[in-house]
Enzyme design. Structure first.
Site, PDB file in Angstrom:
ATOM      1  N   PHE A 155      21.831  57.336  35.399  1.00 43.07           N
ATOM      2  CA  PHE A 155      22.872  57.459  36.433  1.00 43.07           C
ATOM      3  C   PHE A 155      23.320  56.109  36.968  1.00 43.07           C
ATOM      4  O   PHE A 155      23.993  56.054  37.994  1.00 43.07           O
ATOM      5  CB  PHE A 155      22.361  58.336  37.584  1.00 43.07           C
ATOM      6  CG  PHE A 155      22.118  59.768  37.170  1.00 43.07           C
ATOM      7  CD1 PHE A 155      23.166  60.677  37.133  1.00 43.07           C
ATOM      8  CD2 PHE A 155      20.859  60.192  36.778  1.00 43.07           C
ATOM      9  CE1 PHE A 155      22.961  61.991  36.721  1.00 43.07           C
ATOM     10  CE2 PHE A 155      20.643  61.497  36.365  1.00 43.07           C
ATOM     11  CZ  PHE A 155      21.691  62.403  36.340  1.00 43.07           C
ATOM     12  N   CYS A 266      32.275  56.429  31.007  1.00 36.49           N
ATOM     13  CA  CYS A 266      31.565  57.680  31.305  1.00 36.49           C
ATOM     14  C   CYS A 266      32.472  58.823  31.746  1.00 36.49           C
ATOM     15  O   CYS A 266      32.602  59.817  31.032  1.00 36.49           O
ATOM     16  CB  CYS A 266      30.491  57.424  32.362  1.00 36.49           C
ATOM     17  SG  CYS A 266      29.164  56.395  31.724  1.00 36.49           S
TER      18      CYS A 266
HETATM   19  N1  LIG Z   1      27.681  52.482  30.668  1.00 30.89           N
HETATM   20  C1  LIG Z   1      27.275  53.192  31.684  1.00 30.89           C
HETATM   21  O1  LIG Z   1      27.523  52.862  32.848  1.00 30.89           O
HETATM   22  C2  LIG Z   1      26.452  54.438  31.460  1.00 30.89           C
HETATM   23  C3  LIG Z   1      25.844  55.052  32.549  1.00 30.89           C
HETATM   24  C4  LIG Z   1      25.080  56.193  32.345  1.00 30.89           C
HETATM   25  C5  LIG Z   1      24.973  56.729  31.064  1.00 30.89           C
HETATM   26  N2  LIG Z   1      25.601  56.127  30.021  1.00 30.89           N
HETATM   27  C6  LIG Z   1      25.437  56.697  28.674  1.00 30.89           C
HETATM   28  O2  LIG Z   1      24.491  55.891  27.980  1.00 30.89           O
HETATM   29  C7  LIG Z   1      24.828  55.814  26.592  1.00 30.89           C
HETATM   30  C8  LIG Z   1      25.005  54.357  26.195  1.00 30.89           C
HETATM   31  O3  LIG Z   1      26.107  53.836  26.904  1.00 30.89           O
HETATM   32  P1  LIG Z   1      26.451  52.274  26.915  1.00 30.89           P
HETATM   33  O4  LIG Z   1      27.600  52.099  27.828  1.00 30.89           O
HETATM   34  O5  LIG Z   1      25.206  51.515  27.115  1.00 30.89           O
HETATM   35  O6  LIG Z   1      26.937  52.096  25.379  1.00 30.89           O
HETATM   36  P2  LIG Z   1      27.339  50.742  24.636  1.00 30.89           P
HETATM   37  O7  LIG Z   1      28.454  51.128  23.732  1.00 30.89           O
HETATM   38  O8  LIG Z   1      27.527  49.657  25.627  1.00 30.89           O
HETATM   39  O9  LIG Z   1      26.039  50.377  23.777  1.00 30.89           O
HETATM   40  C9  LIG Z   1      25.564  51.158  22.740  1.00 30.89           C
HETATM   41  C10 LIG Z   1      24.852  50.251  21.748  1.00 30.89           C
HETATM   42  O10 LIG Z   1      24.190  51.052  20.775  1.00 30.89           O
HETATM   43  C11 LIG Z   1      24.234  50.359  19.524  1.00 30.89           C
HETATM   44  N3  LIG Z   1      23.927  51.308  18.436  1.00 30.89           N
HETATM   45  C12 LIG Z   1      24.691  52.286  17.925  1.00 30.89           C
HETATM   46  N4  LIG Z   1      23.997  52.953  16.974  1.00 30.89           N
HETATM   47  C13 LIG Z   1      22.783  52.403  16.891  1.00 30.89           C
HETATM   48  C14 LIG Z   1      21.621  52.654  16.112  1.00 30.89           C
HETATM   49  N5  LIG Z   1      21.574  53.659  15.215  1.00 30.89           N
HETATM   50  N6  LIG Z   1      20.538  51.875  16.289  1.00 30.89           N
HETATM   51  C15 LIG Z   1      20.566  50.847  17.175  1.00 30.89           C
HETATM   52  N7  LIG Z   1      21.633  50.570  17.951  1.00 30.89           N
HETATM   53  C16 LIG Z   1      22.731  51.334  17.819  1.00 30.89           C
HETATM   54  C17 LIG Z   1      25.628  49.761  19.500  1.00 30.89           C
HETATM   55  O11 LIG Z   1      25.706  48.685  18.589  1.00 30.89           O
HETATM   56  C18 LIG Z   1      25.780  49.322  20.963  1.00 30.89           C
HETATM   57  O12 LIG Z   1      25.366  47.975  21.146  1.00 30.89           O
HETATM   58  C19 LIG Z   1      26.087  56.668  26.424  1.00 30.89           C
HETATM   59  O13 LIG Z   1      25.730  57.957  26.033  1.00 30.89           O
HETATM   60  C20 LIG Z   1      26.687  56.679  27.828  1.00 30.89           C
HETATM   61  O14 LIG Z   1      27.466  57.826  28.050  1.00 30.89           O
HETATM   62  C21 LIG Z   1      26.328  54.987  30.187  1.00 30.89           C
END
Ligand SMILES: NC(=O)c1ccc[n+]([C@@H]2O[C@H](COP(=O)([O-])OP(=O)(O)OC[C@H]3O[C@@H](n4cnc5c(N)ncnc54)[C@H](O)[C@@H]3O)[C@@H](O)[C@H]2O)c1
Length: 460
Positions: A155, A266
């Protein structure tokens, strides 16, 4: 504890750095080799206040490492977090291919019993798929390894991610075994001395909690944006209405700020994914659809106000834009309202001078190269450079330096004194008294000049 975090993005890096800070040994894994190489040199791929210092100190303490596969982790992890992206698929549903790939990697490489924790926002039932994939891989390897799949939705708010992680107001954990519960308590008790704020539930309940939370917050924003539309037409100032209803304890004041639409990685995608889930279960998601439609319209409102003022042909018009990131204190431009604004202005011939305190590099990477080549878009180095000979200022992201600008400097630099305030940051009457034509969101077109009806609590 030995922890691996798959995915080194906003969530993965914050999770990894914070758990390392708590004394755990953490390996962050990402398929992006360049990102990992840079992280090993202490270069962050994102801007997040406090993250760089946390990352560097834990790297120096040898508690935080970066690798491209699980195979390379120095010690076998007891806990593996999945924190990969779940962007929108073409039909609006969550694209789960990165989560499935992460599950395959886990099944391919784990050697010992462990707890798999899903932090990615995933459709309800995803944990069952993750479990099935890992089981298949283990069967192919002829191994019998015990593992749990836990849902622990994240969150954190970008811009306040470290604070949110280290001092969460609640932790949601979906699980189905006492072993997993003990492990999760071991992990979270150092930051949750009040364990009654750790909510245990079924895995599916936890998966759904994340979507419901984001959809609720997005709906509140869209509701207020709709009220703002009405206020604009009826000569009512939404800012007074906001303060009035926010003081009702049944409503509360958070997420009641009208503006030029919500963006980011998100809310938009999670509302879309929930709509898809509802449709798959033959439920008509009327509220969710309305929240999304209002937001799409809201992102077009600021450019519409500008076009209504200057006309369809903007070829001789220069607009200064303050703010490109979807919110302050981040460089994240995913689905940011600024993208729609720039596109609408530039296609009508306007020249745009834009500035953001953190998102300039992101802007250079993701915005179309021909906007720069044609000189229609200039990214400037300082906030006031964006106002040089500008016909209007469009405020898109409410970064602190934009909220309290030097009005005299603005007046001296701008060709015309016009402000389109997409975040209602300025006092309508102060702006008008300073000689600016001011257009906010729902500030009431017919509000009288000279009599300041704006409450003192709203004073910038
Ligand atoms: N960004 C936010 O504020 C936030 C907040 C809460 C929840 N989330 C959720 O968390 C999750 C991640 O979000 P984020 O913003 O950190 O994403 P992001 O796109 O910033 O990072 C994801 C990372 O995962 C890597 N990746 C993809 N496939 C992979 C694999 N098989 N092995 C290793 N690495 C791999 C990508 O290269 C990338 O660096 C999402 O589901 C998002 O909805 C995000």
């Amino acid at each position: 504890m030995n922890i691996s975090v798959i995915g080194a993005g906003y969530v993965g890096l914050v999770t990894g750095a914070c758990f390392a800070e708590l004394g755990n040994h953490v390996t962050c894994i990402d398929v992006n080799q360049t990102k990992i190489d840079r992280l090993r040199r202490g270069i962050l791929p994102i801007y997040e206040p406090g993250l760089e210092a946390l990352l560097l100190s834990n790297m120096h303490a040898h508690r935080l490492h970066f690798q491209t596969t699980l195979l390379e982790t120095i010690v076998d992890p007891q806990v593996i977090f999945i924190a990969v992206g779940t962007p929108s698929d073409k039909d609006g549903s969550a694209d789960i291919k990165f989560v499935l790939e992460a599950a395959r990697n886990i099944g391919t490489f784990i050697k010992h019993d462990c707890v798999i924790v899903d932090k990615s926002t995933v459709p309800v039932g995803m944990a069952d798929q993750v479990r099935a994939i890992i089981q298949t891989q283990l069967a192919q390897r002829g191994l019998s390894i015990q593992f749990d799949v836990v849902s622990n939705p994240e969150f954190l708010r970008e811009g306040a991610a470290i604070e949110d992680f280290m001092r969460p107001d609640r932790v949601i954990i979906g699980l189905a075994s006492d072993y997993a519960k003990c492990t999760m308590l071991d992990l979270y008790l150092p930051i949750m001395r009040n364990p009654e704020r750790i909510y245990f539930m079924s895995v599916k309940d936890a998966e759904m909690t994340k979507y419901a939370a984001n959809a609720m917050l997005a709906t509140r924003i869209s509701f207020m944006n709709e009220m703002a539309m009405l206020c604009d037409r009826m000569g009512v100032d939404i800012e007074n209405v906001r303060i009035g209803i926010g003081s009702d304890t049944r409503i509360g004041s958070a997420f009641l700020y009208p503006g030029c639409g919500y963006g980011g990685s998100c809310f938009p995608k999670d509302v879309r994914a929930l709509i898809k889930m509802a449709e798959q279960h033959e439920i008509d998601p009327t509220i969710l659809r309305a929240a999304e439609e209002r937001n799409d319209a809201q992102k077009r409102l600021l450019p519409q106000k500008i076009i209504r003022f200057f006309g369809e042909d903007l070829s001789n018009i220069c607009i200064g834009v303050w703010g490109l990131a979807f919110k302050p204190e981040t460089d994240d431009m995913r689905e940011a309202p600024s993208l729609i604004l720039l596109e609408q202005l530039i296609k009508r011939g306007a020249h745009v001078q834009a500035y953001d305190p953190a998102a300039m590099e992101a802007a250079r990477t993701i915005l179309p190269a021909h906007w720069f080549r044609s000189n229609q878009l200039t990214l400037v180095e300082h906030q006031y450079d964006a106002l040089q000979q500008a016909d209007a200022l469009a405020l898109v992201t409410e970064w602190k330096p934009f909220c309290y600008p030097d009005i005299t400097v603005m007046k001296n630099l701008m060709r015309q004194k016009i402000v389109f305030d997409g975040r209602n940051q300025y006092n309508l009457h102060h702006m008008q008294e300073a000689g600016f034509q001011y257009f906010g969101i729902g500030r009431g077109l017919s509000a009288p000049v000279g009599f300041d009806t704006t409450l003192d609590t709203f004073s910038c």
